[in-house]
Design a protein around this motif. Structure first.
Motif, short mmCIF file in Angstrom:
data_model
loop_
_atom_site.label_atom_id
_atom_site.label_comp_id
_atom_site.label_asym_id
_atom_site.label_seq_id
_atom_site.Cartn_x
_atom_site.Cartn_y
_atom_site.Cartn_z
N ALA A 167 14.72 25.37 25.56
CA ALA A 167 14.87 25.06 26.99
C ALA A 167 15.77 26.14 27.55
O ALA A 167 16.99 26.05 27.50
CB ALA A 167 15.52 23.68 27.18
N TYR A 168 15.13 27.20 28.02
CA TYR A 168 15.95 28.32 28.50
C TYR A 168 15.29 29.03 29.67
O TYR A 168 14.09 28.86 29.92
CB TYR A 168 16.23 29.31 27.37
CG TYR A 168 15.06 30.07 26.83
CD1 TYR A 168 14.48 31.11 27.54
CD2 TYR A 168 14.54 29.78 25.58
CE1 TYR A 168 13.42 31.83 27.03
CE2 TYR A 168 13.47 30.48 25.05
CZ TYR A 168 12.92 31.52 25.78
OH TYR A 168 11.85 32.22 25.28
N ALA A 221 19.74 32.15 29.01
CA ALA A 221 20.70 31.04 29.00
C ALA A 221 19.96 29.75 28.72
O ALA A 221 18.88 29.51 29.25
CB ALA A 221 21.41 30.94 30.36
N GLY A 222 20.55 28.94 27.85
CA GLY A 222 19.95 27.66 27.50
C GLY A 222 19.86 27.49 26.00
O GLY A 222 20.59 28.15 25.25
N GLN A 223 18.96 26.59 25.56
CA GLN A 223 18.82 26.35 24.12
C GLN A 223 17.64 27.12 23.56
O GLN A 223 16.55 27.10 24.13
CB GLN A 223 18.63 24.86 23.86
CG GLN A 223 18.44 24.56 22.35
CD GLN A 223 18.55 23.08 22.01
OE1 GLN A 223 19.58 22.48 22.23
NE2 GLN A 223 17.51 22.49 21.48
N THR A 226 22.69 26.12 21.87
CA THR A 226 22.72 26.40 23.30
C THR A 226 23.80 27.42 23.62
O THR A 226 24.90 27.32 23.08
CB THR A 226 22.99 25.11 24.09
OG1 THR A 226 22.01 24.15 23.73
CG2 THR A 226 22.90 25.34 25.59
N GLY A 227 23.46 28.37 24.47
CA GLY A 227 24.44 29.37 24.81
C GLY A 227 23.83 30.42 25.71
O GLY A 227 22.92 30.13 26.50
#
Lengths: 393, 393, 393
Positions: free
Chosen positions: B112-113, B126-128, B162-163
């Motif tokens: 999920a990014y 950005a996201g998972q 996530t990051g």
């Protein structure tokens, strides 16, 4: 790029009227905020598929004397997917929405309803959706001026529930009403007793419709105002020392005013819950303001004990670059138990938002000073810094 | 079948140039491996919907002296659904992917990014998504030469997190880099401390880009080589005798090298984890080879104790019928605690694959001899036979 | 509205034959009951996306001497989403289906399979789907004459499972057969032993195919009859006093005949389960009837103990307004343990359905008198009133 219709019109193969006829209804379109939309040839069926992602970073700097430690969090905070549209007739619409950020929890399911519109003024919705109580709760988490909702809104909202709702827009949107009966056990949870919940909400919009979306991103040429009031009633059984029959009613969960004050009541007694709210929103020339006052009271049927809570928030924003860059300020106050001292929480927040495509694509940052009373002990001021990117596709 | 555009061109109603113009961008296409793709008229929005199914049968024949029993398993092993595409500009892409085989678990959510490409060389995600550590881990489970990944890859990978990641392709894909900062609590799990994780990966592809996909199914006319190196660092709190603050970092879970060796450390101490990996892949004329060496070290901050692990795998395959039928062989070695004896696991595997439409539609079978040391007791050789059908639609 | 093809044909720009050619295969269509369908230009790929919602209200009025309380339930009972179609060839079809009403549970995943059709008579399916045992179980919950299935069907069905099934239509649908091997641990659950399950089903349809859909909503001009028989066998390990190795086989769960009678067996013994069923369905001129007899026997391998159960239901309906309004009546009988007395449950039910668009859009209400024996105590008659709206979009 030109379409085949464009070229045939230019060449005179089809007339201007033909062109209008064949391009009137496109089987397939894209609309920012809704997603890709398919329409059946007979125009009786329509389906939009879309989603929303919030990628968030939060740093929480706790007061030094806190027992917990600072935290540095990366989150895919909301990962929503929806299918919505109408079927058989434009008057029969539906919405399925899940939040994959809650994968593994029954809270993954948010909206699942069908709605029949007899007239704009008389509509009937059945299924699961938001309980109509609280302006900021009803405002999508994807259309906020801050990174997320105020603490006051979070503590007093019932959340999602399943039931049936009569609602409509009156006088071309100058007023709206909603009246619903719900299971009362909350999101994705089925009631095992016959204590159902009811909710009612009324808004008056003297200068015309004002949709639930924070910030004046359209730079309204004329002032827009909306005034609202709502009521929610439920009866919940306290089944054990610290738990109710359900923890899926937000205000009764661990972070809600009722959940925090459960110790007031006897185990195995039924608790009548009444909540009230008044709210207002205003937009004009890029400026926006919104406030809400929320009141809750819970009465134990056997013990006769009463728990009372109230809270409010007020926020204002202004687009320093029209429709694009906005600064906002908010103050939130919550007293979860008015008969206890030392339990207030007040939040002071500032935010800056860069709306690249309104709420559909934006970057937001905010800073919060959460001032919490701690019973007899010294109060703490926790600072939180958040940065979030949102895309609706 | 002919399209309207084809017929109008044949009849001379539209010109060859008109034809090219109107067929340049199709609102709607299908691409094997990605799924059905919708493109908005202005070409600023694109959405692909697709999925992948693995239907698997596994028979495990345990060594006779084993305490467990043989098993005969039928599984819908992976049931992935994705929505991916771009929005507002081709440079802003996104991916949502869930695996319904993990319904009921937070592990259902995989990707999920959103990703912004400033240049091919400079991109920010950005996201998972997958933590960039380990060639075989980064290789989709849908593009393997065997029925599934090697034990070495499974034991040393961090998994999803996530990051935010800075990454890019340099010199037209002759090199790639990735550098990311992650929450460090793993898939769909939020960190409650400020001990974040970092990961970095670099690949060099001297003869041009070599994508993460096992087997030389395109029968490369020229040799392709990719060399990679990566590093991952995290700090995890051991909160109880046998558990860490999170079990969603694969290498720290029950089947990871760190998870197996947790007894080394004191309860309530923080453990610094450092992992390193070197890997290579090669493809030419239907032959392919791939190997990876993985190294892990964990240091207790209070106890001063150290846990060291290493492992590797090497595999090679050849298409005995070009682009269609491949045989492959793999050896995997893991020593989860280099300071303990009797804990090695070595797997010897052979596979045969029938690629009906490359990895998009294939049948695969493999046989594994898992040789496990059991402390002081006799080693066991467990045999596993697997058969799998995969479809990407 | 007219399409471009319509206008070009009217103007004589394209011929009647051209028109047929270009409109033969639409890239994009809508079919009630299936949803929106995308077809690739080469017609080798097809994807339908659709969903189904049931919004239900149930009031249960328990006999006064009951220990439980009456309940008033609002439910979004079924919130299904499917992706189905074919890929690479029309003979290779697939189905993914989830029920978001089971969000947070592994039961969210229902169907996940691919099916290869060599001939109509010889097809092979692999993955998770319904175990072919029980006419009413195989009949979609979206195509019922009542608000939901009979108690007899609920108590004797195995449910969903993963495996491989050989099946086909013989003599143009005058007969059908299904033979499957399954893991035997049930929906979304993997077996850890080698005790797999098998199921077989045969139907004979002397006057032509009769699909699984209750009610004669098409007002068949000629009588249609289907006779069926099925068998299901499994072996389940009783791992503790009240639990089996899995609770995902419906008949072995808390509401199944085997689950209710587990006390018969010794802990840690394996139980052989054999179930049989005979069923029939009939439709003519708006009238429909359906009945099923179900028989179960479980034998403890060590204890030698036997548990025997049987049950049946019979139901009939008639469209008092052809194709639109139907009344139906049902009687269901279950004896979960034929060797125990006082455990019968008989349900007497009446229903009325308004089929606005057949099963795709309907309103249904039913009333049930559940007569339950309670061992030595007085029997109870619980009344249940249900109202349900269903939409398939």
């Amino acid at each position: 790029a030109k379409t085949l219709e464009d070229i045939l019109k230019e060449k005179g193969v089809i007339t201007e009227a033909d062109y209008k006829e064949v391009t009137k209804s496109k089987p397939f379109t894209y609309k920012p905020g809704s997603g890709f939309t398919l329409t059946s040839p007979d125009e009786r069926f329509l389906l939009s598929i879309g989603g929303r992602l919030q990628a968030r970073y939060s740093f929480t700097d706790l007061e030094d004397n806190s027992a917990s430690s600072d935290s540095s969090k990366w989150e895919a905070k909301r990962i929503k997917l929806w299918l919505k549209g109408y079927a058989y007739t434009k008057d029969l619409s539906y919405l399925f929405q899940v939040d994959f950020a809650n994968s593994g929890s029954s809270k993954m399911l948010e909206h699942a309803y069908l709605n029949y519109r007899l007239l704009d003024e008389i509509q009937l919705l059945a299924g699961q959706t938001k309980v109509p109580f609280g302006r900021q709760w009803l405002n999508s988490s994807g259309a906020q001026q801050f990174v997320d909702r105020s603490t006051a809104s979070d503590m007093f909202r019932p959340g999602y529930d399943t039931g049936v709702k009569l609602h409509g827009d009156l006088f071309k949107g100058a007023a709206t009403y909603e009246f619903g009966v719900y299971g009362g056990a909350g999101q994705s949870t089925v009631r095992s007793s016959n204590d159902n919940a009811i909710a009612a909400r009324l808004t008056v919009n003297p200068f015309g419709p004002l949709s639930y979306s924070e910030g004046d991103l359209d730079r309204s040429a004329k002032p827009l105002l909306s005034l609202g009031g709502n009521y929610y009633r439920n009866t919940l059984n306290k089944t054990a020392a610290t738990t109710l029959e359900t923890n899926a009613i937000t205000l009764a969960g661990s972070t809600g005013w009722l959940g925090k004050g459960l110790g007031t009541f006897a185990t195995s007694e039924k608790i009548d819950v009444d909540t009230f709210g008044l709210d207002a929103a205003f937009k004009w020339l890029g400026a926006s303001a919104q406030a809400e006052y929320l009141l809750g009271q819970a009465d134990g049927q056997s013990s006769g004990k009463t728990l009372r809570a109230h809270g409010f928030y007020a926020q204002a924003g202004y687009c320093i670059v029209p429709k694009t860059v906005e600064v906002a300020f908010r103050y939130s106050y919550v007293d979860p138990n008015r008969d206890a001292s030392g339990d207030l929480q007040t939040d002071t927040q500032g935010a800056i938002s860069w709306y690249i495509n309104k709420h559909n694509l934006k970057l937001q940052g905010d800073v919060t000073d959460s001032h919490k009373q701690n019973g007899g002990k010294a109060s703490t001021d926790d600072m939180q810094y958040r940065l979030q990117a949102q895309i609706i596709f």
